[in-house]
Design a protein around this motif. Structure first.
Motif, PDB file in Angstrom:
ATOM      1  N   UNK A 658      -8.675   5.204   5.246  1.00 14.92           N
ATOM      2  CA  UNK A 658      -7.955   6.424   4.875  1.00 14.92           C
ATOM      3  C   UNK A 658      -8.664   7.683   5.340  1.00 14.92           C
ATOM      4  N   UNK A 659      -9.964   7.585   5.680  1.00 16.86           N
ATOM      5  CA  UNK A 659     -10.703   8.757   6.150  1.00 16.86           C
ATOM      6  C   UNK A 659     -10.749   8.819   7.687  1.00 16.86           C
ATOM      7  N   UNK A 660      -9.904   8.034   8.378  1.00 12.92           N
ATOM      8  CA  UNK A 660      -9.938   7.999   9.842  1.00 12.92           C
ATOM      9  C   UNK A 660      -9.634   9.376  10.436  1.00 12.92           C
ATOM     10  N   UNK A 661      -8.707  10.096   9.818  1.00  9.11           N
ATOM     11  CA  UNK A 661      -8.375  11.424  10.316  1.00  9.11           C
ATOM     12  C   UNK A 661      -9.562  12.361  10.271  1.00  9.11           C
ATOM     13  N   UNK A 662     -10.353  12.251   9.200  1.00  2.62           N
ATOM     14  CA  UNK A 662     -11.537  13.099   9.090  1.00  2.62           C
ATOM     15  C   UNK A 662     -12.551  12.766  10.185  1.00  2.62           C
ATOM     16  N   UNK A 663     -12.664  11.493  10.544  1.00  4.36           N
ATOM     17  CA  UNK A 663     -13.577  11.117  11.621  1.00  4.36           C
ATOM     18  C   UNK A 663     -13.131  11.731  12.951  1.00  4.36           C
ATOM     19  N   UNK A 664     -11.836  11.726  13.198  1.00  2.00           N
ATOM     20  CA  UNK A 664     -11.326  12.262  14.464  1.00  2.00           C
ATOM     21  C   UNK A 664     -11.592  13.765  14.598  1.00  2.00           C
ATOM     22  N   UNK A 665     -11.648  14.434  13.475  1.00  3.13           N
ATOM     23  CA  UNK A 665     -11.805  15.894  13.516  1.00  3.13           C
ATOM     24  C   UNK A 665     -13.220  16.318  13.874  1.00  3.13           C
ATOM     25  N   UNK A 666     -14.156  15.367  13.880  1.00  2.00           N
ATOM     26  CA  UNK A 666     -15.557  15.705  14.142  1.00  2.00           C
ATOM     27  C   UNK A 666     -15.898  15.519  15.619  1.00  2.00           C
TER      28      UNK A 666
END
Length: 1001
Positions: A658-666
């Motif tokens: 569920x935190x995949x989007x946060x990883x992409x933003x980095x």
């Protein structure tokens, strides 16, 4: 009666006098001839032959006319009559000289020209007629020298003639013509000397003086043909024969140009015209026979050769040899093996050293099912030749091909070595040898030659395709492979080539990698371990051994490109993943680039094989700790360690977190960014594509619904590369290459517009590999690719977009409902689909109805014989009750890998599909599948009016086996014989019949 006889008084006129009507008619005949109106000139010419003029001018007009009308004997006779009439006229002797040369009497021509010069006198400055006669005489001498091959003397004679002509201030038209003809002769001399630029300039000058001189136009056309300017040459030659239809040499050139352009019918017409003018033109007869044979007019070609032989009375005349060789080729093409054999034997009796005839004889023996005799024929061609004159290279390669096909390994290797020794640095030659070995299925013998071809021509795609074929599914010995740094480099380079399918090299790469003592130690670690690092793992980390793996470029490239297909390497990587995971909880694994790259590559591998690697409970517990650590870091606004993200991706697909989007933003290092693209961005793109896919038909059949459900859960196969060809080919060329013996449809069907831009249906495209193959292989193909599974179609669509292929339309549909589309296709492809239907025959009938007339189709069915290990494995699985889930598939694989080597089910370990979750389910746990036999396939094709063209064989050794077993069927189209061969060798099809068929027309 000759023309000279008719020229002796048949009227009451005094000798040397003609009527004005005779004189006018002679001038008219000559002008008609010079204007190219030969048919109009024929009647008046015949009239004059019966009542010829008696004056010198009239007789010379007739002599020139006869020469243009291709009657050299008449031309000589009229010129001789003119000379007898007025022996002191220099122009008479010049015309006689040219007539002698046209009649093939250059010595007489030279003598007559010398007499013309004597009669003209030494001082020609003030006498225009004498100058013209001298110019023509020097030109005649040049032509005589030319006939003798004395090019320098011929050029000197031309130069003298041109100096005389240039000295005249205002030359008459007849002198300008003589000057133009001399320029044309000098141009011909320069052309024969190889001085093309000078020849071209001289021809242009000659034609500027007198542009309608047909001989010069014809000779200029010859120069243009020599320079490779065939279109210009043909245009020039056509102009020449329009003016002078009986120019045999130029007509021959026209035929040759058409023959060279692959236009046999036009060549045939031209060569017929040559023989009409000159029935004894032997080269035109040979070319005519060759063109007739190429055009398929075999009996007519044989007749032309026999007519030529009948013209040669002496049975021992070597001039019969080429006609006999051509006769043999025509009879061989027509299927008259006995007649061809007799013709070839007679040709060799007259001329024993005829490599092409020996080659044709060898092919004849091969076609009639006697390969040993074919080999001996080529051996005979070698016998008796001087050591410094070996058999020509094409024949040595033919011999090598025969030895390979016959399985005579030692002789073939010796012959290949001898061929390669003639040109050690020739990439083309090395590739040719490798290709022959591959054709026979001899990959080990092919490998050194193809690697040498790669070294000499590293940018040639076909060399890399051959390299991949030589190593396809090969298992190289670890230590040997590991010590061959060159092979490592070649494998690494191959993984980066677009024409190479990486999965085909997986076993070879595994063999090389397992030469590493570190991977061998990892593979030997126990399967289960406590959460704490065991002593062996600590040792591997402490002594720096694993650091070498982190920098192994071949290992990293393989993990990113294709699933691992080797049990030992899989064990090593499974243990390595565990060691790295456990190390992350302690001080052993710093976040260095090399470690990140290794962990990210393992994560890409696990995503490719859909996490089929086994896990222990200890790993599951550590993984939960690391996930919480990553979530905590993100929650607090910190960036998790890159190596941690890589290891998380090695155990679970990141897009499901569920935190995949946060990883992409980095912002991440390159290897982590690539990993996130593959594990997050691409799956999310596929999800978006699913919503856009069109639906062409309903899916309501119970079996179709069940199959769709399986592939929605487990799309198959997950692929990265397809082995794209550098250039697409036309459909006819593709089929000719695949089935060279097939009699493909004749025009108009084969030349219809659809074949230039074929409509292709891929029925059951799965994840799109076949659709991509069709769009990238068949030139201008327009592809409709359908499948039951939207998830598979989404993967296919994304991959085709990544490759830049715009000619594919993907849509969801049930094959059984495609008849409602109202469309027809030139090519239908449905491999690995029909056997998943309740009634494969019903599906095949639908596909048959979608074919255009003369359309072709590739269909694939499971072989009942070759699927026996699969059936044994399915029974083994059923006894244990494993479900088709990820955990169930891992257990199935664990149990099968633990079986004894001789257990029937253990053979499935050899299949690449055993090494991926979806692939293993498709292989061993499919919801519905059937198997067929070759007699069933033969009956189905007969029922539906489909003609069998041949199998697409994954292993060339199978084709070699068939040819050796059934040499009487070079086309390999007998399903009854294939059935017999499969009974003797049950695994030759690797589990799947891939048959190309076409609609009977």
């Amino acid at each position: 009666m000759t023309a000279a006889d008719t020229a002796t008084g048949t009227t009451s006129l005094p000798p040397g006098q003609s009527t004005p009507e005779q004189q006018a008619l002679a001038r008219q005949v000559l002008e008609l001839c010079r204007a190219g109106r030969l048919e109009e000139a024929e009647g008046p010419y015949r009239d004059l032959c019966g009542n010829p003029p008696r004056d010198g001018a009239g007789l010379l007009s007739l002599a020139d006319a006869a020469r243009i009308l291709a009657r050299p004997a008449d031309s000589v006779a009229w010129a001789e009559a003119a000379v007898r009439s007025q022996p002191d006229r220099a122009d008479g002797w010049s015309v006689l000289a040219l007539a002698f040369i046209a009649a093939g009497r250059p010595d007489d021509g030279y003598a007559a020209a010398a007499e013309a010069l004597r009669r003209a006198g030494n001082d020609t400055a003030g006498d225009a007629a004498a100058i013209q006669a001298a110019v023509q005489a020097h030109r005649a001498q040049a032509l005589a020298r030319l006939r003798r091959g004395q090019l320098a003397e011929a050029a000197a004679a031309c130069d003298t003639a041109l100096r005389l002509a240039d000295a005249v201030a205002q030359p008459a038209q007849s002198l300008r013509q003589a000057q133009a003809e001399t320029l044309g002769t000098l141009a011909l001399v320069r052309m024969l000397e190889g001085r093309a630029e000078e020849a071209e300039a001289l021809f242009r000058r000659a034609l500027s003086h007198r542009p309608v001189l047909p001989e010069i136009l014809g000779n200029h056309a010859s120069l243009l043909a020599r320079l490779g300017r065939d279109e210009e040459a043909l245009e020039q030659a056509e102009q020449a024969v329009a003016l002078r239809p009986r120019l045999a040499g130029t007509l021959h050139l026209i035929g040759t140009l058409h023959h060279r352009a692959g236009q046999p019918e036009s060549a045939i017409a031209a060569f017929h015209r040559v023989l009409a003018v000159d029935p004894g033109h032997s080269d035109a007869r040979l070319r005519l026979a060759d063109s007739l044979r190429i055009a398929g007019h075999w009996q007519e070609a044989a007749t032309v050769c026999r007519d030529g032989l009948a013209r040669i009375a002496n049975p021992d005349d070597p001039g019969r040899t080429p006609l006999l060789a051509n006769l043999g080729a025509a009879l061989q093409s027509s299927g008259d093996a006995a007649g061809a054999l007799e013709a070839y034997r007679e040709a060799l009796r007259l001329s024993p050293d005829l490599p092409e005839v020996h080659n044709n004889l060898a092919r004849l023996h091969q076609e009639t099912g006697n390969p040993d005799a074919a080999i001996e024929e080529l051996r005979r061609a070698t016998a008796g030749r001087p050591a410094n004159q070996p058999l020509p290279l094409p024949l040595r390669r033919a011999l090598l091909s025969l030895l390979v096909a016959a399985g005579r390994t030692a002789e073939a290797e010796a012959e290949a070595f001898g061929i390669a020794r003639t040109a050690p640095e020739d990439a083309e030659l090395c590739f040719g040898i490798a290709a022959l070995f591959l054709q026979g299925g001899w990959r080990d013998q092919a490998l050194p030659y193809v690697r040498k071809a790669i070294r000499l021509a590293p940018d040639m795609p076909r060399n890399w395709i051959a390299f991949a074929e030589a190593l396809r599914d090969a298992t190289l010995p670890g230590p040997a492979g590991g010590s061959d740094g060159g092979l490592r480099a070649d494998l690494l380079a191959a993984l980066g080539r677009p024409e190479v399918e990486a999965s085909g090299l997986a076993r070879a790469i595994a063999g090389v990698l397992m030469g590493s003592s570190i991977l061998a130690r990892l593979a030997a670690l126990p399967e289960d371990a406590s959460p704490a690092l065991d002593d062996a793992s600590r040792t591997l980390l402490a002594d720096g051994s694993l650091a070498g793996l982190a920098e192994d470029a071949l290992l990293l490239a393989h993990l990113r490109a294709a699933p691992v297909c080797d049990p030992a390497l899989e064990r090593a990587l499974t243990r390595l993943r565990r060691v790295l995971l456990l190390a992350l909880t302690g001080p052993g694994l710093p976040d260095r680039p090399a470690w990140r790259a290794l962990c990210a590559a393992i994560a890409e591998q696990c995503f490719l094989n859909e996490y089929v690697f086994a896990e222990t409970d200890g790993e599951f517990q550590v993984l939960a700790v690391l996930i919480r650590a990553a979530e905590s870091a993100l929650t607090s606004g910190e960036q998790p360690p890159a190596v941690l993200v890589a290891l998380l991706g090695a155990y679970r697909p990141l897009y499901r977190w569920e935190r995949a989007g946060a990883l992409q933003a980095l912002s991440w290092p390159e290897e982590i960014a690539r990993l996130l693209n593959r594990q997050v961005a691409e799956p999310l793109a596929e999800a978006a594509i699913q919503a856009e896919l069109p639906v062409l038909t309903q899916i309501s059949h119970p079996v179709s619904v069940g199959v769709r459900a399986q592939y929605e859960e487990n799309p198959y196969p997950r692929w990265m590369s397809t082995g794209l060809l550098p250039e697409p080919v036309t459909l006819p060329r593709f089929l000719h290459a695949l089935f060279p013996h097939a009699a493909l449809p004749a025009s108009p069907a084969w030349d219809a517009p659809g074949w230039e831009a074929p409509e292709v249906l891929v029925a059951g495209c799965g994840t799109g590999r076949e659709a991509v193959w069709a769009a990238s292989t068949l030139k201008n193909a327009k592809v409709l690719a359908i499948d039951l599974s939207r998830r598979s179609l989404a993967y296919a669509t994304r991959q085709s977009r990544r490759l830049g292929l715009s000619g594919i339309e993907f849509a969801q549909a049930d094959l059984l409902e495609l008849g409602t589309l109202g469309r027809r296709f030139d090519v239908v492809h449905s491999v690995g689909v029909l056997h998943h239907m309740e009634d494969p025959m019903a599906g095949l009938r639908v596909l048959r109805g979608l074919l255009r007339p003369h359309g072709v189709m590739e269909v694939g069915f499971y072989s009942a014989a070759a699927r026996r290990p699969i059936l044994a494995a399915r029974q083994f699985i059923a006894e244990r009750g494993h479900p088709p889930t990820l955990d169930g598939i891992r257990r199935v694989r664990h149990d099968i890998l633990g079986l004894p080597a001789d257990h029937p089910a253990r053979a499935v370990v050899r299949s690449p599909d055993f090494y991926g979750t979806s692939a293993c389910r498709d292989l061993l746990m499919h919801v519905h599948e059937l198997h067929v036999t070759l007699p069933w396939l033969a009956g189905a094709l007969e029922t539906l009016g489909l003609e069998f063209l041949g199998f697409r064989l994954a292993d060339p050794a199978v084709a070699a086996l068939y040819r050796k077993r059934f040499p009487e069927d070079p086309a390999m189209t007998s399903l009854a014989r294939w059935d017999r061969l499969e009974a003797e060798h049950p695994m030759i099809f690797g589990g799947l019949y891939q048959a190309w068929v076409r609609a009977r027309g």
